[in-house]
Structures are given as structure tokens and as C-alpha cells.
Design a protein around this motif. Structure first.
Motif, short mmCIF file in Angstrom:
data_model
loop_
_atom_site.label_atom_id
_atom_site.label_comp_id
_atom_site.label_asym_id
_atom_site.label_seq_id
_atom_site.Cartn_x
_atom_site.Cartn_y
_atom_site.Cartn_z
N ARG A 1 15.34 0.01 4.20
CA ARG A 1 14.85 -1.31 3.78
C ARG A 1 13.42 -1.26 3.22
N GLN A 2 13.17 -0.32 2.33
CA GLN A 2 11.87 -0.21 1.68
C GLN A 2 12.03 -0.44 0.18
N ALA A 3 10.96 -0.91 -0.45
CA ALA A 3 11.02 -1.15 -1.90
C ALA A 3 11.34 0.13 -2.66
N VAL A 4 10.75 1.24 -2.22
CA VAL A 4 10.96 2.49 -2.95
C VAL A 4 12.38 3.01 -2.78
N THR A 5 12.98 2.83 -1.59
CA THR A 5 14.37 3.27 -1.42
C THR A 5 15.32 2.34 -2.17
N ALA A 6 14.98 1.05 -2.21
CA ALA A 6 15.80 0.11 -2.99
C ALA A 6 15.78 0.48 -4.46
N ALA A 7 14.58 0.79 -4.96
CA ALA A 7 14.47 1.19 -6.37
C ALA A 7 15.27 2.46 -6.63
N GLY A 8 15.23 3.40 -5.68
CA GLY A 8 15.98 4.64 -5.85
C GLY A 8 17.48 4.41 -5.94
N GLU B 1 0.81 -1.21 0.00
CA GLU B 1 0.00 0.00 0.00
C GLU B 1 0.85 1.27 0.00
N ASN B 2 2.18 1.11 0.04
CA ASN B 2 3.03 2.30 0.19
C ASN B 2 4.00 2.50 -0.96
N TYR B 3 3.78 1.79 -2.09
CA TYR B 3 4.65 2.04 -3.24
C TYR B 3 4.00 3.14 -4.08
N PRO B 4 4.72 4.24 -4.36
CA PRO B 4 4.12 5.38 -5.04
C PRO B 4 3.55 5.02 -6.41
N GLY B 5 2.43 5.68 -6.73
CA GLY B 5 1.85 5.54 -8.06
C GLY B 5 0.63 4.65 -8.11
N PHE B 6 0.27 4.02 -6.99
CA PHE B 6 -0.87 3.10 -6.98
C PHE B 6 -1.84 3.52 -5.89
N ARG B 7 -3.01 3.97 -6.29
CA ARG B 7 -4.01 4.43 -5.33
C ARG B 7 -4.55 3.28 -4.50
N ASP B 8 -4.77 2.14 -5.15
CA ASP B 8 -5.32 0.97 -4.46
C ASP B 8 -4.21 0.02 -4.04
N VAL B 9 -4.52 -0.84 -3.10
CA VAL B 9 -3.56 -1.85 -2.66
C VAL B 9 -3.19 -2.76 -3.83
#
Length: 324
Positions: free
Chosen positions: A290-297, A50-58
Motif C-alpha cells: 500500500r505505497q505510492a511507489v508500489t502502486a506505480a510499479g 518524503e519516500n517517493y524516489p527521485g525527490f531529495r526534498d519533501v
């Protein structure tokens, strides 16, 4: 045995590795991604995201990783179903890696995105209830336990930080520790003990996670007193295992600089390791976020760092050729 050559070799296929691949492919580096034992990384065993940017829904973790892989392939990445068992980086670029298949991979630059795994207790019910009340990441999943009774298991910095974070969502947080004192830094302990939403259960060891994965999930914990052996039950709707993470860096011991916990050390503000041309991104070098968004960054950063390195390398080779 087949030898696969590329300008950009990436080991690991989670958000960091695939982001590096997307940026690397768009820069014309024709990357190869060796996917490893867990293609897609930890998100492939994560259900609701629910916390990856760009997706309103889960969204679902496996779906997100499938989309990232498809995007990487669409722009020119080659995905290899193999597991690296040996690397040779001592001689500088090009770097060589050997796969479990017997194939060899050669890259002018090497991007390490092998990730880290949460450490688990290994007790009954833990695996079956994972994602159904049992988690190893409060930042990822705490939101799903708004207003519920939750427990954090552990006694170090990670456990205390997780407990403090969970007070944003719950007024009833219990830290469960198998000893009678915490290992966390004093400043964190002070914050924990001062927080009225947090209580501590000392000298308690989790023996089992209780509940039915098919009917409501976690209902509580079976605890054993570490001094007397007395068994008790603790009711809760969420339990967060916070006993640390283990970075997947075994391949690089003695070859790259690491900290005491085994995380790869990079130059501040970059993904550069101590070996020129070798870059590290994602959880393998990040023990803080250790978050998906920071890993992607950091995967994006690794690709940009690699591109600049290749430009310098190729310019040096051209000068050397011209001097002959």
C-alpha cells in the motif's frame, strides 16, 4: 450520451492508474482515464511525501499527482471527469463501463486502479488533525515522529505491524485496543509482547483526538474504558489509526474474483484478473504494501500486461479475418 472508445480503459487516477496511463500512452494505446470521486487518489489528501524516489526534498502529495497527470496527458492520455457506476465485462473484450454523467466508455482492455481507503474511527478531531499528528500509515509517516511518543489504534495484523515498524523511530509506542485480546496472528503478537519499546492499553476506545490543528497538532487522545466507561486522557504526539482498509471493488462484486476482504485477486507476478483482458493494479489488489511507489510499479505492470494481451488479441482477429 456520448460513447468514448479506446484500446485501454483505466478506472482510477492515483499513482497506479496514472502510471498505467503513461506506459499505455507511450505504447500507442491512447488510454482513457476515468478519474472517479477522488482524482489523484489518496495522495491528494497527503501533505508531506518524503519516500517517493527521485525527490531529495519533501514534496506535497497533491503536487506529485498533478505532475503525474500532466505527464500522462503529455504523452497522449485522455482524462475524463466522471465516476463509473456500472461495468460490463461478462462478454469479454471489448469491455463497457457507464459513467455517472451518462456517458459510456468502451475499451479493448480494462485496467482497474480504483484503490483502497483506510478505515477511520469517525470520532471528533480525527479529520481536523489528519496530517497533523493523526495518520493511517506508519510506513508513510512514521519518520516524522522520530523520538516522539506515539500510539497505534487497533488490534489486528495491521495494527501490530504498524506498532512494530514504529519502534524504528520511537522508543515509546503504545498499542490501544478496545478489547482484552488481539486479533493479530500469534507470531506477530509474540514479537509485539517481546518488544520493550511497546506497551499495550487494553479495553480502551478512542473517543476523541485532542489538539489544535493550527498550533502544534495532536496532543493526545480521550479514551473510554470499554468495560467501565471511565474516561481518561492519553498524551502523545502521533496517533496511527490501524483498523484496516476497504478496497473500492463494489463495482466488481460477482464479476471478478476477490479475497475475503474484497481485494481483487491477480495471478502471482502479474496484474491479470480471472477475466482475460481485465487487469488490476495498485491498492485495489495489494493489501500488503500500500505505497505510492508500489502502486506505480503495478500500474506499469498492468500496462505491459495489457499491451501483450492486445497483441495476442489482434493477432487472433487477423487470423480469423484471413480464414473467412
Amino acid at each position: 450520451m456520448t460513447t468514448h472508445t479506446t484500446r485501454m480503459l483505466i478506472i482510477g487516477s492515483g499513482p497506479a492508474g496514472l502510471s498505467a496511463a503513461i506506459y499505455g500512452a507511450r505504447a500507442g494505446m491512447e488510454p482513457i482515464v476515468v478519474q472517479g470521486l477522488q482524482p489523484g487518489g489518496q495522495l491528494t489528501i497527503t501533505t508531506d511525501v518524503e519516500n517517493y524516489p527521485g525527490f531529495r526534498d519533501v514534496i506535497q502529495g497533491p503536487w506529485l499527482m498533478q505532475e503525474m497527470q500532466a505527464q500522462a496527458e503529455h504523452v497522449g492520455t485522455r482524462m475524463m471527469w466522471d465516476t463509473i457506476t456500472e461495468v460490463d465485462i461478462a462478454g469479454g473484450s471489448p469491455f463497457r463501463a457507464k459513467g455517472d454523467s451518462g456517458d459510456e466508455y468502451v475499451g479493448d482492455v480494462l485496467v482497474i486502479a480504483t484503490g483502497a481507503q483506510a478505515k477511520w474511527l469517525g470520532v471528533p478531531g480525527e479529520e481536523a488533525l489528519s496530517g497533523k499528528g493523526v495518520s493511517a500509515c506508519a510506513t508513510c509517516d512514521g519518520f516524522f515522529y522520530r523520538g516522539k511518543k506515539v500510539a497505534v489504534i487497533g488490534g489486528g495484523n495491521t495494527a501490530v505491524e504498524e506498532a512494530l515498524y514504529l519502534t524504528n523511530h520511537s522508543d515509546d509506542v503504545t498499542l490501544i485496543h478496545r478489547r482484552d485480546e488481539l486479533r493479530a496472528e500469534k507470531i506477530l503478537q509474540d514479537r509485539l509482547f517481546a518488544n520493550p519499546k511497546i506497551s499495550v492499553l487494553w479495553n480502551k476506545r478512542v473517543e476523541e483526538f485532542l489538539g489544535d490543528p493550527a498550533a502544534g497538532g495532536l496532543t493526545g487522545l480521550k479514551l473510554a474504558d470499554s468495560q467501565t466507561g471511565e474516561i481518561s486522557e492519553f498524551g502523545c504526539e502521533g496517533a496511527f489509526v490501524a483498523i484496516g482498509h476497504a478496497p473500492a471493488t463494489e463495482l466488481f462484486k460477482g464479476k471478478l474474483e476477490m479475497d475475503d476482504s474484497g481485494y481483487l485477486i491477480v495471478q502471482p507476478g502479474t496484474t491479470k484478473t480471472n477475466v482475460p483482458g481485465v487487469f488490476a493494479c495498485g491498492d485495489v489488489m495489494d493489501h500488503t504494501y500500500r505505497q505510492a511507489v508500489t502502486a506505480a510499479g503495478t500500474g506499469c505492470m498492468a500496462a505491459l500486461d495489457a499491451e501483450r494481451f492486445l497483441g495476442t488479441l489482434e493477432f487472433a482477429r487477423e487470423e480469423a479475418d484471413a480464414a473467412e
